[in-house]
Each structure stands twice: as C-alpha cells, then as structure tokens.
Design an enzyme around this catalytic site. Structure first.
Site, short mmCIF file in Angstrom:
data_model
loop_
_atom_site.label_atom_id
_atom_site.label_comp_id
_atom_site.label_asym_id
_atom_site.label_seq_id
_atom_site.Cartn_x
_atom_site.Cartn_y
_atom_site.Cartn_z
N GLY A 10 29.84 18.56 -0.49
CA GLY A 10 29.92 17.64 0.64
C GLY A 10 29.30 18.21 1.90
O GLY A 10 28.83 17.47 2.77
N LYS A 20 21.27 27.75 3.49
CA LYS A 20 22.20 26.63 3.49
C LYS A 20 21.62 25.49 4.33
O LYS A 20 21.36 25.65 5.52
CB LYS A 20 23.56 27.06 4.05
CG LYS A 20 24.60 25.96 4.07
CD LYS A 20 25.93 26.48 4.60
CE LYS A 20 26.98 25.39 4.63
NZ LYS A 20 28.28 25.88 5.16
N LEU A 47 21.06 26.46 -5.62
CA LEU A 47 22.15 27.32 -6.12
C LEU A 47 23.45 26.55 -6.23
O LEU A 47 24.28 26.82 -7.08
CB LEU A 47 22.34 28.51 -5.17
CG LEU A 47 21.16 29.49 -5.07
CD1 LEU A 47 21.43 30.53 -4.00
CD2 LEU A 47 20.92 30.18 -6.42
N GLY A 48 23.63 25.56 -5.36
CA GLY A 48 24.87 24.79 -5.36
C GLY A 48 24.78 23.63 -4.41
O GLY A 48 24.00 23.63 -3.45
N GLN A 49 25.62 22.60 -4.65
CA GLN A 49 25.66 21.41 -3.81
C GLN A 49 27.11 20.99 -3.60
O GLN A 49 27.97 21.24 -4.45
CB GLN A 49 24.88 20.26 -4.46
CG GLN A 49 23.38 20.46 -4.45
CD GLN A 49 22.65 19.28 -5.09
OE1 GLN A 49 22.94 18.91 -6.21
NE2 GLN A 49 21.71 18.71 -4.36
N ASP A 62 40.41 27.45 4.81
CA ASP A 62 40.09 26.78 3.54
C ASP A 62 39.56 27.80 2.54
O ASP A 62 38.38 27.88 2.27
CB ASP A 62 39.05 25.68 3.79
CG ASP A 62 38.83 24.82 2.55
OD1 ASP A 62 39.69 24.85 1.65
OD2 ASP A 62 37.81 24.12 2.49
#
Length: 571
Positions: free
Chosen positions: A447, A465, A443-445, A562
């Site tokens: 750091g 995750k 789904l996403g990458q 953040d």
C-alpha cells in the site's frame, strides 16, 4: 423519356424517330471530323439507312459471319421506310462494336370490348435469335393494366424458363405516376442469358370491371431508362406498337481459350479476346488494345471469302489531341502509343522542358530548395526538442522545490561532516539504476508503494523506494526525518543513502540487503527449519536493540509503531 400519347400531335414512335434522327445527325457531324476506320468487309456496305453495320454483321451474303445467319441484317424498305435494317421482323436502331444491338420490340396487347369479348388485335411477340441474349443490365419486363398478369418465356441454360408479373387495381385513385409496384403497373428483372423469348399479357376477368378506364392488358420488354409509368398508359399504350429494347451479342458458344485454337477465331490483330461475364451467355467478344481503334473483328488476309489487307484495329494518332503534350513540347506518335519531346532549343529536366544551358541553374535551385527544407526541418526539430527539454527541466525544478529540496540542501550543509555519504540523486541516475523501473527489478509492493533493486554508476547495489502518494503539508517533517535517518549508524538498521526530489513523490535510496526479509525465513518451510531457537532468540534480541537505539540513542527519537517481520531483513 416518357411515352407520348398518339392522340396528340406526335405519338411515342414518331417522337422516337425524331430523337433518333437528331442523334444520328449530331453523330454524323462529329464523325466527319474524326478518322474513319473500316467497319465492314471489302466491297460490303457498312450502313443501312442511318444505322452503321459493322462486321460480323452484314447486309448481304458473304458480308456477315458465315457461321451464323443471326448476323444477317435485312436492309429492306418495309413499313414505307427506305433502307430500314431488320433482324428477323424487328427494326434495328443501332449496333455497337462493344456487343449490343438496339431494336424495337413489339408490345404484347390483349384487349376486350365492353362485354368482355376478346378483340382481334391481341398480339404475342417472340424473338428467336440464338446468338443474342436479352440484356439484363439495360432492360426490364413490364406489365401494365388493372386486371393483368403477364408471362415472359425463354431458354435459359438450355432449358425452358418462365417468369411472371401481376398488376391489379379497382380504379385510378390509388395509382401513383412513376411507381410500378403492382398497382396498375408491375415490373421484374430479366435473368441473365435468356434467349429465344416470347411473352404475352392476360386478363383475370376480361377487364369487365375496369373496362371504362382500362380495356387492355399490356406486356413488353423495354430499356430501363426509356420508361416511367403514368396512369394515362392504361388506355394509350394500345397505340404503341413497339418499344426500344437492347440485345447482347457475342461470337459463337466457346471461350476465348478454346476459340483461339480454331480456324474460325475472329479477333483481328492488335485486339484482345474476352469471355462474357456474369453468365450473360456463351461466346466471346473482341476489343482493340489500348492505343488502337476500329473494328476488332476485321483482320488481315482472306475473311469469309473476301480478301482483306489490313486489320480493323489501327493505331490511334494521339497527337491529334493537342492537350497530350502541353507547354514547350511536341507530340510524337508511336505504334499503339505516343511520347512527348521538347521543342528545338529546349530539353527535359525532371519531366519539364527548359531552355538549354539552364540545367545548372535548375539543379542549383533544386539543391538550394532541398537544403533549405532540410535546414528548416532540423531547425523545427531542434526548437521542438529544446522546448520539450526545457519543460521537463522546469517540471523537475518545481518538484524539487515542492519536496523541500532547498531545505534539505541547507540541512546537509549544516551537518556536512556527519553526512558526507548522504546524496541527492537525479531522476536520470535512478532511471538508469533500475533500467527505467523495469518490472524485473521489483523487490516488493504494498500500500505504501513499490521497492526496486537498483545498481548505481559505482556498482553499488541499492533498494529504491517509490511511494504512491505524498503529503505536501509534511514536507518539513519529512526533511528533518531524512536528516536524522541519514545519521543513523547501527549494524541492525538499514542505512539510507539519500533521496531524489525531482519527482512528484520523493524517492528514497536504501542499503540493499541480500538475504530477504525475516517474514520469508519464518514462514518458508525450507528456511524456517534452519532457524534454531538460539538464532531466533538472537534475532529478537538484536531487533529489540535496534528499536532501543532508534527510540533513545538518535538525536531525534524515532518511535516505530508498526513492527512487522516483513520490514526486517536478514543480513
């Protein structure tokens, strides 16, 4: 073999005669015990002196192949030697059915006196036998002398051909015995298919400056394994009249395919025909088939005017060789072959002769051996996979303890009622859910690591995750945060379903949101046009409310430092 100087008790030619005589005697002794197959046509001599003369060669009219007189061997009493076979004016020492003839070829000698005047003993040998070619594999052309050059001339592919060789030296100090590289001696290879040869040796300055140690130039064709150069040959070779040389011979100038359709085809029964290879000359040769021996050029019927009743290639009785059928076997000869049978009271089992009645025992022993081998292999495989599985289990246990699994279990038991939906997943469950972390499930990458889409066994769609690194010093804090996160129940905060602690870095399992991130909706032109100012204000208000909830309404304050649009999803 080194040349012998004729100034001693025995010269090269005498030594050759002695060696040849010894070889012939040994061959005769061995042949006496072997089966004698016919070599020549009926009523024709098959030898001349100590040399066998196989057809298509012969020593008289009607005994050699009539299409070519090249196969005539003159069995004369020349040079004081009884029954010396000759081809032309050259002595023959051996004729091979395989297509070779050994002869003694003359030495080309060019000598001078001390004042440089040519002597009368100069010779220029020649050989004109169209059916024969100079063997390229067995011979070399050599010139010897310190003021010498030599030419070899012949017919190659129907045209005249010449090659040369040069040898120079001022004295013997630079001459190396055994070396024939141009200092006192030079040698060159002979081209394939060369016929009708002649050669001669010459001098640049009539040996005027080297006469004291080399008064002559020499040139000759010689068998490769019969010559090793020595500085003594600069003077002694004038005493050597001839040298051993090998000729190749074949039948006619046609290929097998053409010759087999003509009446003069010579190969007999139980033989095969083969064309000459590597361009070594025209024509063909005959060879006995496997399991047969004899002269393949002889065949049934009338041949060259002579009645002949049996082919030259005859069946070999392989059973004369006692090693063919060892053990409890007897050899049975067949035409062109043989087979082994068991002696009385024995029969074959798996190509081994065993006593009759013992087959069941042998089959049983073989069966038990096979079963034992299979059991052994299965046992070894079971032990190997068992040890491998045990190693994996121990590694999982190590990571589980290392990642605070016991502490998490304890905390979950303390908050049992409020955390009923929280689960500790196994590695197998998450591998199955993500199809072993297939790339199509990403789904996403970033750091932090990679997020995969997964489907649990109850068909619940989740986001898993997989972090890149972990901090072992923060395990207790991580477990406490897990407990807090699993207790969060806010409609604008993604729910944490649980985790997996059996890997080097813990895996987190979240609620899956289908509509993508806020970043996608804001920055995608097609989606951003759908976000009115009222919707944008509502999203901002709900985000602020979720942050307020995390900061002040949870049992342990969660301060989010953040805030990014990529971390907010649209429900």
């Amino acid at each position: 073999m080194l040349f012998w100087e004729s100034s001693g008790a025995m010269g090269f030619h005498s030594m050759l005669v002695l060696v040849t005589w010894v070889g012939v005697m040994l061959t005769a002794i061995m042949a006496a015990a072997a089966i004698a197959y016919p070599l020549a046509l009926p009523n024709c001599s098959d030898s001349c002196g100590d040399v066998k003369i196989p057809y298509p060669f012969g020593t008289s009219e009607g005994c050699y192949r009539k299409e070519s007189r090249d196969f005539f061997i003159n069995c004369s009493k020349s040079y004081g030697q009884p029954d010396q076979p000759m081809t032309g004016n050259l002595p023959v020492t051996n004729i091979s059915i395989e297509g070779e003839m050994d002869i003694m070829m003359y030495n080309a000698i060019n000598c001078y006196n001390q004042s440089g005047t040519p002597l009368s003993n100069n010779t220029e040998p020649w050989l004109q036998v169209p059916s024969f070619t100079v063997s390229v594999t067995k011979n070399k052309f050599v010139a010897v002398g310190c003021d010498t050059y030599a030419y070899l001339n012949g017919i190659l592919n129907g045209k005249g051909f010449s090659i040369g060789c040069l040898s120079r030296c001022n004295d013997t100090s630079n001459i190396v015995d055994g070396s024939c590289s141009g200092i006192g001696c030079c040698q060159i290879d002979i081209p394939e298919g060369l016929t009708d040869i002649d050669f001669a040796a010459y001098s640049f300055k009539n040996h005027s400056y080297v006469w004291s140690f080399n008064p002559c130039s020499f040139a000759f064709i010689i068998q490769k394994d019969e010559f090793s150069f020595s500085s003594a040959y600069l003077t002694s070779l004038q005493n050597n009249e001839t040298f051993p040389m090998v000729l190749d011979w074949a039948i006619g100038n046609e290929t097998c395919k053409v010759a087999q359709n003509k009446g003069n085809y010579i190969c007999g029964g139980n033989s095969t025909c083969s064309d000459l290879k590597n361009g070594s000359g025209p024509g063909y040769r005959c060879k006995c088939k496997k399991g047969y021996d004899g002269n393949p050029y002889l065949k049934d019927g009338c041949q060259d005017g002579n009645p002949y009743l049996k082919d030259g290639c005859q069946d070999i009785d392989e059973c004369n060789d006692k090693s063919k059928c060892p053990g409890k076997q007897i050899c049975v000869n067949e035409v062109g072959s043989y087979h082994c049978s068991c002696i009385k009271g024995y029969h074959k089992v798996e190509e081994v002769c065993v006593p009759r009645g013992s087959s069941l025992t042998i089959y049983l022993a073989v069966g038990i051996s096979i079963i034992s081998l299979l059991v052994l292999l299965l046992g070894c495989s079971w032990i190997y996979y068992g040890l491998k599985k045990r190693k994996i289990i121990k590694l999982k246990e190590k990571f589980f303890h290392q990642n605070g699994g016991l502490l998490l279990k304890q905390q979950l038991s303390n908050h049992q009622k409020s955390m009923e939906t929280t689960k500790i997943f196994t590695t197998e469950e998450l591998k199955k859910a993500t199809n072993n972390y297939d790339e199509s499930r990403v789904l996403g990458q970033g750091g932090y690591g990679t997020v995969y889409r997964g489907v649990l066994s109850d068909n619940t769609v989740v986001a898993i995750k997989k972090s890149k690194i972990g901090d072992q010093s923060q395990i207790e804090q991580f477990i406490n945060e897990m407990i807090v996160l699993t207790q969060i129940n806010h409609r604008n905060v993604v729910k944490l379903f649980g985790c997996c602690l059996e890997t080097e870095v813990p895996l987190l399992v979240y609620e899956f949101i289908t509509n993508g991130t806020l970043s996608n909706h804001v920055h995608d032109k097609s989606l951003s046009s759908l976000l009115s100012w009222e919707k944008r204000l509502k999203i901002a208000t709900e985000i602020a409310g979720a942050l307020a909830y995390l900061h002040s309404s949870t049992s342990m304050s969660i301060i989010h430092r953040d805030v990014k649009t990529a971390e907010y999803t649209i429900g």
